[in-house]
Write a protein that holds these residues in place. Structure first.
Motif, mmCIF file in Angstrom:
data_model
loop_
_atom_site.group_PDB
_atom_site.id
_atom_site.type_symbol
_atom_site.label_atom_id
_atom_site.label_comp_id
_atom_site.label_asym_id
_atom_site.label_seq_id
_atom_site.Cartn_x
_atom_site.Cartn_y
_atom_site.Cartn_z
ATOM 1 N N ALA A 164 0.936 -1.242 0.034
ATOM 2 C CA ALA A 164 -0.044 -0.176 -0.038
ATOM 3 C C ALA A 164 0.711 1.202 -0.112
ATOM 4 O O ALA A 164 0.357 2.294 -0.062
ATOM 5 C CB ALA A 164 -1.047 0.023 1.067
ATOM 6 N N GLY A 165 2.223 0.854 -0.052
ATOM 7 C CA GLY A 165 3.007 2.376 -0.052
ATOM 8 C C GLY A 165 3.698 2.477 1.253
ATOM 9 O O GLY A 165 4.435 3.677 1.761
ATOM 10 N N MET A 166 3.620 1.747 2.345
ATOM 11 C CA MET A 166 4.226 1.964 3.859
ATOM 12 C C MET A 166 5.883 1.755 3.328
ATOM 13 O O MET A 166 6.218 0.552 3.354
ATOM 14 C CB MET A 166 3.648 1.021 4.707
ATOM 15 C CG MET A 166 4.054 1.588 6.221
ATOM 16 S SD MET A 166 3.362 3.105 6.582
ATOM 17 C CE MET A 166 4.423 3.823 7.739
ATOM 18 N N ALA A 167 6.616 2.761 3.679
ATOM 19 C CA ALA A 167 8.045 2.563 3.514
ATOM 20 C C ALA A 167 8.742 1.900 4.657
ATOM 21 O O ALA A 167 9.757 1.255 4.388
ATOM 22 C CB ALA A 167 8.673 3.954 3.623
ATOM 23 N N GLY A 168 8.213 2.152 5.814
ATOM 24 C CA GLY A 168 8.994 1.505 7.048
ATOM 25 C C GLY A 168 7.918 0.562 7.832
ATOM 26 O O GLY A 168 6.938 0.876 8.203
ATOM 27 N N VAL A 169 8.220 -0.576 7.567
ATOM 28 C CA VAL A 169 7.681 -1.864 8.126
ATOM 29 C C VAL A 169 8.467 -2.994 8.908
ATOM 30 O O VAL A 169 9.392 -3.268 8.046
ATOM 31 C CB VAL A 169 6.749 -2.759 7.091
ATOM 32 C CG1 VAL A 169 5.561 -3.677 7.656
ATOM 33 C CG2 VAL A 169 5.794 -1.717 6.293
ATOM 34 N N GLU A 170 8.101 -3.214 9.986
ATOM 35 C CA GLU A 170 9.119 -4.135 10.735
ATOM 36 C C GLU A 170 8.374 -5.281 11.560
ATOM 37 O O GLU A 170 7.446 -4.828 12.110
ATOM 38 C CB GLU A 170 9.980 -3.316 11.566
ATOM 39 C CG GLU A 170 11.004 -2.317 10.821
ATOM 40 C CD GLU A 170 11.782 -1.582 11.951
ATOM 41 O OE1 GLU A 170 11.791 -1.718 13.152
ATOM 42 O OE2 GLU A 170 12.760 -0.815 11.497
ATOM 43 N N ASP A 171 8.819 -6.143 11.826
ATOM 44 C CA ASP A 171 8.632 -7.122 12.922
ATOM 45 C C ASP A 171 9.175 -6.514 14.190
ATOM 46 O O ASP A 171 10.144 -5.860 14.237
ATOM 47 C CB ASP A 171 9.115 -8.514 12.452
ATOM 48 C CG ASP A 171 8.656 -9.578 13.501
ATOM 49 O OD1 ASP A 171 7.776 -9.455 14.229
ATOM 50 O OD2 ASP A 171 9.426 -10.925 13.399
ATOM 51 N N TYR A 172 8.475 -6.981 15.307
ATOM 52 C CA TYR A 172 8.982 -6.597 16.713
ATOM 53 C C TYR A 172 9.792 -7.820 17.008
ATOM 54 O O TYR A 172 9.724 -8.810 17.352
ATOM 55 C CB TYR A 172 7.993 -6.680 17.534
ATOM 56 C CG TYR A 172 8.063 -6.491 19.057
ATOM 57 C CD1 TYR A 172 8.491 -5.058 19.617
ATOM 58 C CD2 TYR A 172 8.231 -7.357 19.812
ATOM 59 C CE1 TYR A 172 8.807 -4.806 20.593
ATOM 60 C CE2 TYR A 172 8.680 -6.886 21.394
ATOM 61 C CZ TYR A 172 8.848 -5.660 21.609
ATOM 62 O OH TYR A 172 9.315 -5.490 22.927
ATOM 63 N N ARG A 173 11.090 -7.149 17.245
ATOM 64 C CA ARG A 173 12.203 -7.915 17.461
ATOM 65 C C ARG A 173 13.212 -7.662 18.593
ATOM 66 O O ARG A 173 14.439 -8.006 18.799
ATOM 67 C CB ARG A 173 13.120 -8.142 16.409
ATOM 68 C CG ARG A 173 12.442 -9.019 15.097
ATOM 69 C CD ARG A 173 13.394 -9.326 14.042
ATOM 70 N NE ARG A 173 12.644 -10.189 13.264
ATOM 71 C CZ ARG A 173 13.192 -10.642 11.807
ATOM 72 N NH1 ARG A 173 14.336 -10.385 11.685
ATOM 73 N NH2 ARG A 173 12.532 -11.499 11.081
ATOM 74 N N SER A 174 12.565 -6.696 19.511
ATOM 75 C CA SER A 174 13.377 -6.265 20.599
ATOM 76 C C SER A 174 13.785 -7.543 21.690
ATOM 77 O O SER A 174 14.930 -7.453 22.262
ATOM 78 C CB SER A 174 12.751 -5.181 21.345
ATOM 79 O OG SER A 174 11.506 -5.836 22.025
ATOM 80 N N ASP A 175 13.027 -8.424 21.632
ATOM 81 C CA ASP A 175 13.380 -9.695 22.533
ATOM 82 C C ASP A 175 14.087 -10.583 21.660
ATOM 83 O O ASP A 175 14.345 -11.717 22.100
ATOM 84 C CB ASP A 175 12.108 -10.237 23.058
ATOM 85 C CG ASP A 175 11.239 -10.530 22.003
ATOM 86 O OD1 ASP A 175 11.457 -10.448 20.935
ATOM 87 O OD2 ASP A 175 9.934 -11.324 22.382
ATOM 88 N N GLN A 176 14.754 -10.490 20.452
ATOM 89 C CA GLN A 176 15.248 -11.607 19.704
ATOM 90 C C GLN A 176 16.838 -11.524 19.998
ATOM 91 O O GLN A 176 17.442 -10.146 19.701
ATOM 92 C CB GLN A 176 15.074 -11.138 18.206
ATOM 93 C CG GLN A 176 15.812 -12.247 17.331
ATOM 94 C CD GLN A 176 15.400 -11.819 15.627
ATOM 95 O OE1 GLN A 176 14.273 -11.583 15.464
ATOM 96 N NE2 GLN A 176 16.514 -11.930 14.964
ATOM 97 N N LEU A 177 17.279 -12.320 20.300
ATOM 98 C CA LEU A 177 18.657 -12.447 20.778
ATOM 99 C C LEU A 177 19.707 -12.997 19.838
ATOM 100 O O LEU A 177 20.924 -12.644 19.809
ATOM 101 C CB LEU A 177 18.869 -13.594 21.927
ATOM 102 C CG LEU A 177 17.968 -12.965 23.477
ATOM 103 C CD1 LEU A 177 18.061 -13.959 24.476
ATOM 104 C CD2 LEU A 177 18.495 -11.730 23.821
ATOM 105 N N ILE A 178 19.026 -13.671 18.581
ATOM 106 C CA ILE A 178 20.043 -13.995 17.665
ATOM 107 C C ILE A 178 19.455 -13.638 16.414
ATOM 108 O O ILE A 178 18.167 -13.580 16.271
ATOM 109 C CB ILE A 178 20.191 -15.660 17.710
ATOM 110 C CG1 ILE A 178 19.042 -16.255 17.700
ATOM 111 C CG2 ILE A 178 21.243 -15.880 18.925
ATOM 112 C CD1 ILE A 178 19.288 -17.992 17.537
ATOM 113 N N ASP A 179 20.272 -13.356 15.301
ATOM 114 C CA ASP A 179 19.829 -13.105 13.979
ATOM 115 C C ASP A 179 19.401 -14.213 13.046
ATOM 116 O O ASP A 179 18.461 -14.177 12.318
ATOM 117 C CB ASP A 179 20.938 -12.405 13.282
ATOM 118 C CG ASP A 179 21.045 -10.987 13.966
ATOM 119 O OD1 ASP A 179 20.139 -10.244 14.558
ATOM 120 O OD2 ASP A 179 22.212 -10.576 13.914
#
Length: 462
Positions: free
Chosen positions: A150-165
């Motif tokens: 729809a044109g949203m430039a910034g879209v992210e998953d919530y990963r503040s509790d993610q300890l490894i990539d």
């Protein structure tokens, strides 16, 4: 929320982010946070359901209420400083956006669906605050795709509790060295205490070592466990490859070195938390139950066995099943009863043996929902299929364990059924990383499928 310097970002949170982490609003440091009114409505619908997620909704609502308790309607729309919550490190502002007031021209989607209203809000705020970075945060993969489309430039998953990539970086609980271990060692200080032998080596020889990590090599003669470490030295307990492979519990012998390491951790009374990961058919449940029976019946280390697991829609579904709590739980705990049958399949009367063992070991089948608020003492607690639990759910269970209790967590990170969890955000991954430096825990990745030739091929090729 008024205009602000473009160096900070504006984060719009979806409902599932607050359900995953009810305190998520504090995780965005100096950046600002916006909660669309639609999110509050969804939390309101969820909070009264008889599900575990309802508790997270209520915590999220109370968190927001504490932030806005003294704020005027104008301040709530403009933004309230998060720094007022002194125990957190957030320094941005949080605001509630009345997305129902958007005029028709500002909408990209029909407003029938909550997800669409939240995306419309993100698109509107992106245009309003340009050139400032505006980010929609959601754990819903499809919603992320819709927002980008729809044109949203910034879209992210919530990963503040993610300890490894990447899941490949997850600690396996052992270090398999190429060649010979002793071929690497130049200086070693060895001591003996009774039947145990200990070695002190330079910390440079084992990069990234941590407490209770197992060390094996290609010679199939050396096996040890890290019992102490500092910047200069690592102390190992020499377990011996053959002695490790000679371990047994309730008639179960290890089929490979990974099962042997798991048995060592499960039978050690000084290790209060054992985390077993690995593919389907690697023996996680079998080893855990064999050690449970060994420690409760043969060694009398614990007084009972409590078996529990994550159960989808447990609060709704369990009520319609007949019988007591334990009888209601049986369909979800068939893996455990199947394992008990395997352990006693050669008995003259298997059914009689099962009833005797379940009574003798005081095996109790409990729902995760009913674990909250308890204090479990002197018990062997087996938590199966915990890859579908969040970090906060696992914290709830771990903190139930009192003195003299051993907790065993098992799971397969390739079989996650939760809509909003991935292998890197699963609570199982979280506790593997968080507890690897705790002297009372051990983690073993059971490499290799031993269930059958068919299961091994399926795990490898499908």
């Amino acid at each position: 929320m008024g205009r602000k310097q473009v160096s900070t970002k504006l984060y719009i949170l979806d409902t599932n982010v607050l359900l995953h982490d009810p305190l998520a609003v504090y995780q965005f440091q100096e950046h600002d946070v916006v909660i669309p009114m639609t999110v509050l409505e969804e939390l309101d619908r969820i909070k009264d359901r008889h599900k575990d997620v309802s508790r997270d909704a209520r915590v999220a609502i109370r968190t927001l209420e504490n932030i806005f308790v003294d704020a005027s309607p104008e301040m709530i729309q403009e933004g309230v400083p998060l720094a007022n919550a002194t125990e957190h490190h957030a320094s941005g502002k949080i605001a509630i956006f009345a997305d129902h007031t958007l005029d028709q021209q500002a909408k990209s989607f029909t407003a029938d669906e909550p997800d669409n209203r939240i995306i419309n809000t993100a698109l509107y705020l992106q245009k309003l605050h340009e050139p400032r970075t505006v980010v929609l945060v959601t754990k819903d993969i499809n919603m992320r795709l819709k927002a980008k489309g729809a044109g949203m430039a910034g879209v992210e998953d919530y990963r503040s509790d993610q300890l490894i990539d990447d899941i490949q970086f997850l600690a396996k609980g052992f270090n398999h060295l190429e060649g010979s271990f002793w071929g690497r060692v130049k200086d070693c200080e060895s001591t003996s205490e009774g039947r145990d032998t200990f070695h002190k080596i330079s910390a440079d020889l084992l990069d990234g070592a941590y407490i209770n990590q197992y060390i094996i090599d290609d010679t199939q003669s050396f096996a040890a466990r890290v019992i102490n470490q500092d910047e200069k030295q690592i102390e190992l307990q020499d377990l011996g490859y053959e002695r490790l492979m000679g371990r047994s519990a309730w008639g179960v012998h290890p089929k490979n070195i990974y099962q042997a390491m798991a048995l060592d951790a499960l039978l050690d009374p000084n290790i209060e938390l054992v985390i077993l990961t690995g593919p389907a058919g690697c023996g996680k449940t079998l080893l855990a139950m064999a050690c449970a029976l060994e420690l409760v019946i043969e060694r009398a280390t614990y007084s009972k066995v409590i078996v529990t697991r994550n159960t989808p829609e447990i609060a709704e579904s369990i009520g319609f099943l007949p019988g007591s709590e334990e009888e209601k739980m049986m369909p979800w705990l068939a893996a455990v009863t199947d394992t008990l049958e395997v352990l006693h399949r050669h008995d003259e009367s298997m059914d009689g043996s099962l009833h005797y063992i379940m009574d003798k070991a005081n095996i109790q089948f409990k729902s995760v929902n009913f674990m909250r608020g308890r204090s479990i003492q002197n018990s062997f607690v087996f938590l199966d299929e915990c890859q579908n639990l969040t970090a906060s759910q696992l914290k709830t269970i771990i903190t139930r364990c009192g003195e003299g209790t051993k907790l065993v967590c098992c799971g397969n990170l390739s079989q996650i059924d939760s809509n909003y969890l991935t292998a890197v955000t699963s609570g199982l991954t979280y506790i593997v990383e968080r507890f690897k430096n705790f002297e009372g825990s051990a983690n073993v990745y059971l490499n290799g499928v031993v269930r059958s030739r068919l299961a091994s091929f399926a795990e490898r090729e499908l």
